[in-house]
Scaffold this motif. Structure first.
Motif, PDB file in Angstrom:
ATOM      1  N   LEU A 117     -93.126 -51.895  75.569  1.00 30.63           N
ATOM      2  CA  LEU A 117     -92.959 -50.128  75.666  1.00 30.63           C
ATOM      3  C   LEU A 117     -94.699 -49.304  75.312  1.00 30.63           C
ATOM      4  CD1 LEU A 117     -91.164 -47.695  72.938  1.00 30.63           C
ATOM      5  CD2 LEU A 117     -90.777 -48.520  75.677  1.00 30.63           C
ATOM      6  N   ASP A 118     -95.509 -48.377  76.814  1.00 31.14           N
ATOM      7  CA  ASP A 118     -96.778 -48.290  77.093  1.00 31.14           C
ATOM      8  C   ASP A 118     -97.577 -47.426  76.068  1.00 31.14           C
ATOM      9  OD1 ASP A 118     -96.797 -50.860  79.150  1.00 31.14           O
ATOM     10  OD2 ASP A 118     -97.294 -49.092  80.859  1.00 31.14           O
ATOM     11  N   ASN A 119     -96.324 -46.172  75.754  1.00 33.03           N
ATOM     12  CA  ASN A 119     -96.067 -45.900  74.969  1.00 33.03           C
ATOM     13  C   ASN A 119     -95.246 -45.018  74.235  1.00 33.03           C
ATOM     14  OD1 ASN A 119     -98.804 -43.808  75.923  1.00 33.03           O
ATOM     15  ND2 ASN A 119     -97.782 -43.862  77.970  1.00 33.03           N
ATOM     16  N   ALA A 120     -95.380 -44.549  72.838  1.00 31.16           N
ATOM     17  CA  ALA A 120     -94.588 -43.916  71.936  1.00 31.16           C
ATOM     18  C   ALA A 120     -93.048 -42.942  72.296  1.00 31.16           C
ATOM     19  CB  ALA A 120     -94.309 -43.448  70.782  1.00 31.16           C
ATOM     20  N   SER A 121     -92.016 -43.633  72.423  1.00 28.36           N
ATOM     21  CA  SER A 121     -90.749 -43.012  72.403  1.00 28.36           C
ATOM     22  C   SER A 121     -90.312 -42.476  71.521  1.00 28.36           C
ATOM     23  CB  SER A 121     -89.523 -43.798  73.379  1.00 28.36           C
ATOM     24  OG  SER A 121     -88.884 -44.964  72.468  1.00 28.36           O
ATOM     25  N   THR A 122     -89.441 -41.434  72.056  1.00 30.98           N
ATOM     26  CA  THR A 122     -88.736 -40.585  71.140  1.00 30.98           C
ATOM     27  C   THR A 122     -87.139 -40.599  71.031  1.00 30.98           C
ATOM     28  OG1 THR A 122     -88.294 -38.667  72.613  1.00 30.98           O
ATOM     29  CG2 THR A 122     -89.805 -38.010  70.623  1.00 30.98           C
ATOM     30  N   THR A 123     -87.102 -41.418  72.385  1.00 34.06           N
ATOM     31  CA  THR A 123     -85.237 -42.189  72.857  1.00 34.06           C
ATOM     32  C   THR A 123     -85.766 -43.476  73.083  1.00 34.06           C
ATOM     33  OG1 THR A 123     -85.363 -40.892  74.447  1.00 34.06           O
ATOM     34  CG2 THR A 123     -84.482 -39.675  72.964  1.00 34.06           C
ATOM     35  N   THR A 124     -84.871 -43.939  73.167  1.00 31.25           N
ATOM     36  CA  THR A 124     -85.070 -45.127  73.325  1.00 31.25           C
ATOM     37  C   THR A 124     -83.555 -46.569  73.576  1.00 31.25           C
ATOM     38  OG1 THR A 124     -87.277 -46.104  72.867  1.00 31.25           O
ATOM     39  CG2 THR A 124     -85.999 -47.242  73.607  1.00 31.25           C
ATOM     40  N   THR A 125     -83.471 -46.107  75.026  1.00 33.98           N
ATOM     41  CA  THR A 125     -81.622 -46.554  75.075  1.00 33.98           C
ATOM     42  C   THR A 125     -81.567 -48.052  75.664  1.00 33.98           C
ATOM     43  OG1 THR A 125     -80.415 -44.310  75.377  1.00 33.98           O
ATOM     44  CG2 THR A 125     -79.032 -46.137  76.271  1.00 33.98           C
ATOM     45  N   VAL A 126     -80.401 -48.922  75.921  1.00 30.26           N
ATOM     46  CA  VAL A 126     -80.446 -50.310  76.119  1.00 30.26           C
ATOM     47  C   VAL A 126     -78.924 -50.506  76.283  1.00 30.26           C
ATOM     48  CG1 VAL A 126     -80.125 -51.416  73.889  1.00 30.26           C
ATOM     49  CG2 VAL A 126     -80.503 -52.988  76.062  1.00 30.26           C
ATOM     50  N   THR A 171     -80.781 -53.204  80.760  1.00 32.20           N
ATOM     51  CA  THR A 171     -81.618 -52.721  81.089  1.00 32.20           C
ATOM     52  C   THR A 171     -82.402 -51.682  80.175  1.00 32.20           C
ATOM     53  OG1 THR A 171     -80.426 -50.590  81.622  1.00 32.20           O
ATOM     54  CG2 THR A 171     -81.369 -52.293  83.464  1.00 32.20           C
ATOM     55  N   MET A 172     -83.231 -50.885  80.403  1.00 31.88           N
ATOM     56  CA  MET A 172     -83.594 -50.283  79.161  1.00 31.88           C
ATOM     57  C   MET A 172     -84.587 -48.680  79.521  1.00 31.88           C
ATOM     58  SD  MET A 172     -83.853 -51.907  76.216  1.00 31.88           S
ATOM     59  CE  MET A 172     -85.040 -51.348  74.706  1.00 31.88           C
ATOM     60  N   ALA A 173     -84.166 -47.803  78.639  1.00 30.11           N
ATOM     61  CA  ALA A 173     -84.719 -46.904  79.371  1.00 30.11           C
ATOM     62  C   ALA A 173     -85.040 -46.000  78.076  1.00 30.11           C
ATOM     63  CB  ALA A 173     -84.175 -46.110  79.530  1.00 30.11           C
ATOM     64  N   ALA A 174     -86.206 -45.664  78.085  1.00 33.59           N
ATOM     65  CA  ALA A 174     -87.245 -44.698  77.319  1.00 33.59           C
ATOM     66  C   ALA A 174     -88.171 -43.758  77.814  1.00 33.59           C
ATOM     67  CB  ALA A 174     -88.372 -45.773  76.812  1.00 33.59           C
ATOM     68  N   THR A 175     -87.549 -42.104  77.199  1.00 34.54           N
ATOM     69  CA  THR A 175     -88.282 -41.222  76.943  1.00 34.54           C
ATOM     70  C   THR A 175     -89.118 -40.635  75.701  1.00 34.54           C
ATOM     71  OG1 THR A 175     -86.655 -39.879  76.119  1.00 34.54           O
ATOM     72  CG2 THR A 175     -87.224 -40.370  78.604  1.00 34.54           C
ATOM     73  N   SER A 176     -90.347 -39.904  75.987  1.00 31.77           N
ATOM     74  CA  SER A 176     -91.682 -39.132  75.212  1.00 31.77           C
ATOM     75  C   SER A 176     -90.865 -37.719  74.984  1.00 31.77           C
ATOM     76  CB  SER A 176     -92.561 -39.226  75.969  1.00 31.77           C
ATOM     77  OG  SER A 176     -92.924 -38.126  76.653  1.00 31.77           O
ATOM     78  N   ALA A 177     -91.815 -37.516  73.800  1.00 25.48           N
ATOM     79  CA  ALA A 177     -91.337 -36.141  73.088  1.00 25.48           C
ATOM     80  C   ALA A 177     -91.336 -35.013  74.298  1.00 25.48           C
ATOM     81  CB  ALA A 177     -92.581 -36.158  72.199  1.00 25.48           C
ATOM     82  N   SER A 178     -92.230 -34.497  75.039  1.00 21.51           N
ATOM     83  CA  SER A 178     -92.417 -34.191  76.183  1.00 21.51           C
ATOM     84  C   SER A 178     -91.357 -34.717  77.537  1.00 21.51           C
ATOM     85  CB  SER A 178     -93.181 -34.414  76.515  1.00 21.51           C
ATOM     86  OG  SER A 178     -92.980 -35.193  77.565  1.00 21.51           O
ATOM     87  N   GLY A 179     -90.393 -35.243  77.235  1.00 24.33           N
ATOM     88  CA  GLY A 179     -88.970 -35.839  78.005  1.00 24.33           C
ATOM     89  C   GLY A 179     -89.398 -36.327  79.035  1.00 24.33           C
ATOM     90  N   ALA A 180     -90.529 -36.999  79.125  1.00 26.25           N
ATOM     91  CA  ALA A 180     -91.454 -37.506  80.762  1.00 26.25           C
ATOM     92  C   ALA A 180     -90.823 -39.015  80.032  1.00 26.25           C
ATOM     93  CB  ALA A 180     -93.083 -38.108  80.458  1.00 26.25           C
ATOM     94  N   ASN A 181     -90.256 -39.478  81.962  1.00 22.84           N
ATOM     95  CA  ASN A 181     -90.032 -41.722  81.326  1.00 22.84           C
ATOM     96  C   ASN A 181     -91.099 -42.147  81.066  1.00 22.84           C
ATOM     97  OD1 ASN A 181     -87.507 -40.921  82.545  1.00 22.84           O
ATOM     98  ND2 ASN A 181     -87.837 -41.624  84.286  1.00 22.84           N
ATOM     99  N   VAL A 182     -91.110 -43.148  79.806  1.00 21.99           N
ATOM    100  CA  VAL A 182     -91.780 -43.829  79.082  1.00 21.99           C
ATOM    101  C   VAL A 182     -92.351 -45.705  79.909  1.00 21.99           C
ATOM    102  CG1 VAL A 182     -93.257 -45.531  77.169  1.00 21.99           C
ATOM    103  CG2 VAL A 182     -92.180 -42.757  77.075  1.00 21.99           C
ATOM    104  N   VAL A 183     -93.379 -46.288  80.282  1.00 25.12           N
ATOM    105  CA  VAL A 183     -93.213 -47.572  81.036  1.00 25.12           C
ATOM    106  C   VAL A 183     -92.263 -48.108  80.214  1.00 25.12           C
ATOM    107  CG1 VAL A 183     -94.202 -49.157  82.216  1.00 25.12           C
ATOM    108  CG2 VAL A 183     -95.030 -46.301  82.605  1.00 25.12           C
TER     109      VAL A 183
END
Length: 222
Positions: A117-126, A171-183
């Protein structure tokens, strides 16, 4: 006029007897030409001291560059040897590399998978899929810090039933606290079987069916 002719002849003979491109060769050429010119120079038109100093400085610079290249070549060889020795300690271990594959054995054992993860995430789904592309399992990994993380799968689908032996992808999907996608970069497991030297002299890890990779491609050692 006679003096000038003799000077030119002597200079040409000296130049003809000294050939080469190294600093030592150039120094020999320069010294022979210098002696010849001093012996035969026109007293009314002596050698320019500034030009002599410039030529000496250029020869000294060339000699220094040659010595530096030799030193750097020696250091490079030592680093390559040291890198190969360090890489050999990975033989028999597992590493995480860029990829999205998971292998499931006959006993439902699975290879690890991971994410960078490039940045911390609040939700991470595989999301794990079979060879046909059908989703077999979705796992919520929760909040994750920035960096590399590895996980394990128990080899069951969303209904809790063991999946068939074979190759799966995820596949991975991650979002930050602001709701933006995390790389996020998916990572897969590979076993290290040996150490090779490539065509350029670099060190590579032999990962069997996963191919050969350089050490900088290793994201994590298991």
């Amino acid at each position: 006029m006679s003096t000038t002719v003799n000077t030119n002849n002597t200079t040409n003979n000296a130049a003809a007897t000294a050939t080469g491109s190294s600093s030592a060769d150039l120094q020999n050429q320069f010294l022979k030409l210098l002696v010849a010119q001093l012996q035969n120079q026109d007293p009314t038109n002596p050698m320019d001291n500034a030009q002599l100093t410039t030529q000496l400085a250029q020869i000294s610079t060339l000699s220094g560059i040659e010595n530096l290249n030799t030193t750097l070549g020696s250091i490079s060889g030592q680093l390559t040897t040291s890198q190969s020795l360090q890489a050999s300690t990975l033989v028999g271990h597992g590493v995480m590399i860029d990829g999205s594959g998971i292998l499931v054995g006959a006993d439902s054992s699975t290879t690890p998978f991971g994410v960078s993860l490039d940045n911390a995430s609040t939700t991470t789904t595989v999301t794990i899929k079979d060879s046909t592309g059908a989703v077999v399992r979705t796992v919520d990994l929760g909040a994750q810090s920035a960096g590399v993380h590895s996980f394990s799968w128990d080899g069951t689908n969303d209904a809790g039933t063991a999946v068939a032996e074979g190759a799966y992808t995820f596949t991975m999907a991650a979002t930050s606290a602001s709701g933006a996608n995390v790389v996020s970069t998916p990572l897969q497991y590979a076993a290290v079987y040996g150490v090779n030297t490539n065509a350029t002299g670099g060190t590579e890890l032999n990962l069997g069916l996963a191919g050969n990779i350089t050490l900088d491609k290793v994201r994590q050692i298991i």
